[in-house]
Design a protein around this motif. Structure first.
Motif, short mmCIF file in Angstrom:
data_model
loop_
_atom_site.label_atom_id
_atom_site.label_comp_id
_atom_site.label_asym_id
_atom_site.label_seq_id
_atom_site.Cartn_x
_atom_site.Cartn_y
_atom_site.Cartn_z
N UNK A 107 0.87 -1.13 -0.03
CA UNK A 107 -0.21 0.08 -0.13
C UNK A 107 0.86 1.30 0.16
N UNK A 108 1.24 1.59 -1.27
CA UNK A 108 2.13 2.85 -1.34
C UNK A 108 1.31 4.15 -1.47
N UNK A 109 0.27 3.93 -1.56
CA UNK A 109 -0.85 5.34 -1.82
C UNK A 109 -0.55 6.10 -0.71
N UNK A 110 -0.39 7.30 -0.80
CA UNK A 110 -0.35 8.25 0.35
C UNK A 110 -1.55 9.09 0.14
N UNK A 111 -2.14 9.20 1.30
CA UNK A 111 -3.74 9.92 1.03
C UNK A 111 -3.29 11.28 0.71
N UNK A 112 -4.11 11.63 -0.19
CA UNK A 112 -3.96 12.92 -0.85
C UNK A 112 -4.38 14.19 0.04
N UNK A 113 -3.29 15.13 0.27
CA UNK A 113 -3.63 16.33 0.91
C UNK A 113 -3.86 17.27 -0.03
N UNK A 114 -5.05 18.23 0.33
CA UNK A 114 -5.40 19.31 -0.58
C UNK A 114 -4.32 20.50 -0.23
N UNK A 115 -3.50 20.62 -1.09
CA UNK A 115 -2.63 21.77 -0.96
C UNK A 115 -2.19 22.35 -2.30
N UNK A 116 -2.07 23.66 -2.49
CA UNK A 116 -1.68 24.13 -3.78
C UNK A 116 -0.19 24.84 -3.74
N UNK A 117 0.39 24.44 -2.91
CA UNK A 117 1.55 25.39 -2.57
C UNK A 117 2.53 24.92 -3.83
N UNK A 118 2.81 23.63 -4.24
CA UNK A 118 3.59 23.22 -5.22
C UNK A 118 3.32 24.04 -6.59
N UNK A 119 1.88 24.18 -6.82
CA UNK A 119 1.41 24.64 -8.05
C UNK A 119 1.87 26.32 -8.11
N UNK A 120 1.52 26.87 -6.81
CA UNK A 120 1.59 28.15 -6.52
C UNK A 120 3.20 28.51 -6.85
N UNK A 121 4.11 27.71 -6.26
CA UNK A 121 5.50 28.04 -6.61
C UNK A 121 5.89 27.81 -8.01
N UNK A 122 5.48 26.83 -8.61
CA UNK A 122 5.79 26.59 -10.25
C UNK A 122 5.34 27.75 -10.83
N UNK A 123 3.90 28.13 -10.48
CA UNK A 123 3.25 29.43 -11.35
C UNK A 123 4.13 30.58 -11.29
N UNK A 124 4.74 30.80 -9.98
CA UNK A 124 5.27 32.34 -9.55
C UNK A 124 6.65 32.15 -10.05
N UNK A 125 7.53 31.06 -10.08
CA UNK A 125 8.78 30.91 -10.28
C UNK A 125 9.30 30.91 -11.61
N UNK A 126 10.26 31.49 -12.10
CA UNK A 126 10.82 31.09 -13.34
C UNK A 126 12.58 30.64 -13.37
N UNK A 127 12.64 29.73 -12.14
CA UNK A 127 14.03 29.25 -12.00
C UNK A 127 14.22 27.82 -12.31
N UNK A 128 13.28 27.31 -13.32
CA UNK A 128 13.55 26.00 -13.91
C UNK A 128 13.23 24.88 -13.18
N UNK A 129 13.80 23.84 -13.72
CA UNK A 129 13.22 22.41 -12.92
C UNK A 129 14.20 22.10 -11.86
#
Length: 743
Positions: free
Chosen positions: A713-735
């Motif tokens: 059971x490697x499924x991790x209960x999904x947590x509702x958070x948008x931090x990763x999307x916010x960081x990706x959208x606001x940053x231009x620092x690459x991968x």
């Protein structure tokens, strides 16, 4: 259940009143049915000498103090005799009124004294020697006392316990009855400990409509609070409305106005949901602010360092010097991780047990070229901070202490306006950071400082909402070094090998009888009762006999759940009875709520208390018990810590603790039940976290079926958070730069 008894009498003497705000009182009561005063104990706010009272409760036989009346509630009976009125007025609750002035007041107004004071107070001018200030004092004190009694009696009548009733009255004062009658759900939002269920019970008693707007609003708010408790920063609007409608027992379309009301008052914030255009993410306002402001602050830190990146030409030389000073040789993967940390303004180092995270921290401290006075080491828990200090030789603090948390004001004194005096900030066990604590930390770091988060991304997510450590890695804007080469304890450590096997989805094998002594065992037992019996035998006899570990101080049982035969509640009761029976504790014990503490018990602090320098996860032994004052003294890390009555809620038995509570701690020996009785909690990351808590010995007891379920059971209960999307959208620092630890 037996109905509580009633007892009337005159409060003759207050023998003890707790100074800690709980209003626990011991008093002598004169009654018409007893020649001698009887002893009364209980939470009795406002109880004073000279008071005529009616108590409800039960007679109990205390083994030390004899027969007592344990009061649940009381009401004040208005005194009617001249002597009773004089005693009442001069009992001390009215400043400046002693027996002489009280006698003058009663001599003029007689049995109508209290009615005159509350209904026609101007007549007090008839009393000689009672000036304007004293008259005002009398009127204020009588009205407050009557108001408090009326409010408490009203709340008691609605089934609210004395302690909770007192908290409600402290919040609303004279307006208590009005507030609760108009909207009992308001207390669920504003008074700690009330909650939706209790407010709903009160509302039913007040015959408030099932579909009342205030009930709908409270149900929506409670649903978001429950989601926060499950680790979510928000709920999608459709899911929130469905869950709230189910809780409230109303149609989904009836819930919308409650959400609108909360949004208008800014108790909640609605934001765009990127994965579902046209729908909203609904946040409790503090969580929205924590997530969005964390995103902005991280952007500021990343940009500021990128703009002023220091010369990297001598970094390799500094790493070489650090290796010589520490007499170590870094593996190529470790060296690359260190190089990236020294070149970046913000970086992450993640890896499992034994992969060299501590080694990199030590090398980083030497190679960074930052004075120790300008370096900050921190961890989320006291135990983790202490271990960081021990392994690095440099002082580390809890994040709360680093940020100078003020318990009285409930705020961090270090922030962007008064930042940390640090050019290098290293945070260990960073996977334990929730979104609010991560925001508080990041906002206190000065732009231009270097920040390194160290942790194990495969462990359990934080207890609080969000998963910043994981989100930072997922955001693809921050360099990440992943270490996977095992160094610690050498290649022969079965603990390390099996922890990595579990993390890779492979099941540890059952340990066969006659296997030579090692540091990891999986012993198969089928039935929960058999598992429990073997755990008791292992902890009390087998492990101490074969490995020399102390059964209380060195051995820790970890369970994934609280309830059930193998839950921590039952395990603690069984292990307490086995390892510290009442007879060996000298019959010295103190019961508080559902817990009974004995002299010598192993206990855990479950909240940070910065005034007393004890932290969530700290474990100690009960060194002294004072049952008269309901007080314990616990020896934690060689220091005596006093627990008064109102602080006992911060303490639990710790022979067994949850895997979640064990995060940030290590134990000489860890014993874990693995049973299908814990089916809902059979998860790979939970099992992995439990195994990695053991330093020298880990024993799993249970079924191959349950172990297999957990590993698969490697499924991790999904947590509702948008931090990763916010960081990706606001940053231009690459991968993200992923660095492998293998050579």
């Amino acid at each position: 259940m037996l109905e509580p008894l009633s007892l009337d009498g005159l409060v003759d003497r207050i023998r003890f009143t707790s100074p800690d705000g709980t209003h626990f009182t011991v008093a002598s009561l004169k009654t018409s049915t007893s020649a001698m005063p009887v002893t009364v104990v209980g939470q009795l706010p406002g109880f004073t000498e000279g008071m005529q009272v009616r108590l409800t409760g039960d007679w109990v036989e205390d083994h030390r103090y004899g027969r007592q009346f344990r009061a649940q509630t009381y009401v004040e009976l208005v005194p009617s005799t001249p002597d009773g009125l004089k005693a009442y007025l001069s009992s001390g609750f009215i400043p400046g009124i002693g027996p002489k002035i009280a006698a003058r007041i009663v001599a003029i107004f007689g049995a109508e004294t209290l009615d005159v004071i509350t209904g026609d107070p101007d007549r007090l001018s008839e009393v000689a020697g009672l000036g304007e200030k004293r008259r005002a004092s009398v009127i204020k004190a009588i009205k407050e006392r009557r108001g408090a009694q009326e409010a408490l009696v009203f709340l008691y009548g609605l089934g609210i316990t004395p302690g909770l009733a007192n908290r409600i009255y402290q919040k609303y004062g004279d307006a208590t009855v009005t507030v609760i009658r108009q909207n009992p759900y308001r207390a669920a939002e504003e008074v700690h400990g009330v909650g939706f269920a209790k407010a709903d019970q009160v509302a039913r008693g007040l015959q408030i409509e099932h579909s009342a707007p205030e009930r709908i609003r409270a149900g929506v708010y409670h649903t978001l609070l429950a989601a926060r408790g499950e680790g979510h920063c928000f709920l999608p609007r459709p899911q929130l409305l469905d869950a709230a409608a189910h809780l409230l027992g109303v149609p989904v379309d009836a819930v919308g106005p409650g959400l609108t009301s909360l949004a208008m008052d800014r108790r909640v914030i609605l934001d765009d949901l990127p994965d579902d255009p046209g729908e909203s993410a609904v946040y409790l306002t503090p969580l929205y602010e924590a997530e969005t402001l964390l995103d902005r602050r991280l952007g500021t830190l990343l940009t500021s360092f990128a703009e002023g990146t220091s010369d990297a030409s001598d970094i390799s030389d500094r790493i070489d010097r650090a290796e010589r000073q520490l007499e170590m040789t870094l593996a190529p993967g470790q060296r690359r991780a260190l190089l990236e940390a020294l070149q970046s303004g913000f970086s992450i180092i993640t890896g499992g047990p034994g992969t060299g995270k501590t080694t990199i921290i030590r090398a980083l401290l030497h190679a960074a070229g930052v004075p120790r006075a300008r370096t900050a080491l921190a961890a989320p828990t006291g135990r983790a901070a202490k271990r960081m200090t021990e392994t690095t030789g440099c002082p580390a603090k809890t994040i709360h202490r680093l940020l100078e948390y003020s318990p009285s004001d409930h705020v961090f004194q270090r922030d962007e306006h008064d930042p940390l005096n640090a050019d290098l900030v290293i945070v260990d066990e960073a996977s334990m950071l929730d979104v609010s604590l991560c925001h508080a930390l990041v906002r206190a770091i000065e732009p231009g400082a270097r920040v390194v988060f160290v942790g194990d991304v495969d462990q359990l997510p934080p207890v609080g909402p969000g998963a910043p450590f994981t989100d930072l890695i997922r955001s693809n804007v921050i360099p990440v070094a992943r270490l996977d080469r095992i160094f610690r304890q050498g290649a022969g450590s079965a603990i390390i090998d099996n922890a990595h096997m579990v993390n890779e989805g492979r099941t540890p094998k059952v340990t066969k009888p006659g296997t030579p002594l090692q540091d990891f065992y999986f012993i198969e037992r089928e039935e929960p009762a058999q598992i429990l019996a073997l755990i008791e035998h292992l902890v009390a006899q087998r492990i101490p006999d074969r490995f020399g570990f102390d059964p209380i101080d060195d051995v820790q049982v970890l369970s994934p759940m609280r309830a059930g035969l193998l839950g921590i509640h039952n395990l603690n009761e069984r292990l307490q009875a086995l390892l510290n029976p009442r007879e060996s504790a000298g019959a010295q014990e103190l019961t508080h709520g559902t817990s009974t503490f004995r002299l010598g018990d192993k206990v855990m602090q479950i909240r940070n208390d910065y005034d007393r320098n004890v932290f969530n996860g700290d474990v100690g032994r009960v060194a002294k018990i004072d049952p008269k004052e309901s007080r314990l003294i616990v020896n934690i890390d060689g220091q005596p810590v006093v627990y008064k009555r109102d602080q006992l809620d911060e303490l639990v038995l710790a022979y067994a603790v949850s895997v979640h509570k064990s995060q940030g701690s290590e134990y000489s020996a860890a014993v874990l039940p693995v049973s299908t009785q814990h089916f809902k909690m059979l998860q790979r990351n939970l099992l992995y976290t439990g195994i990695t808590r053991g330093k020298r010995l880990v024993v799993l007891v249970g079924t191959t079926k349950a172990l297999g379920i957990a590993v698969r059971n490697a499924e991790i209960s999904k947590r509702f958070t948008l931090l990763a999307q916010r960081l990706a959208a606001s940053s231009g620092l690459g991968e993200t730069l992923i660095l492998r630890g293998q050579a």
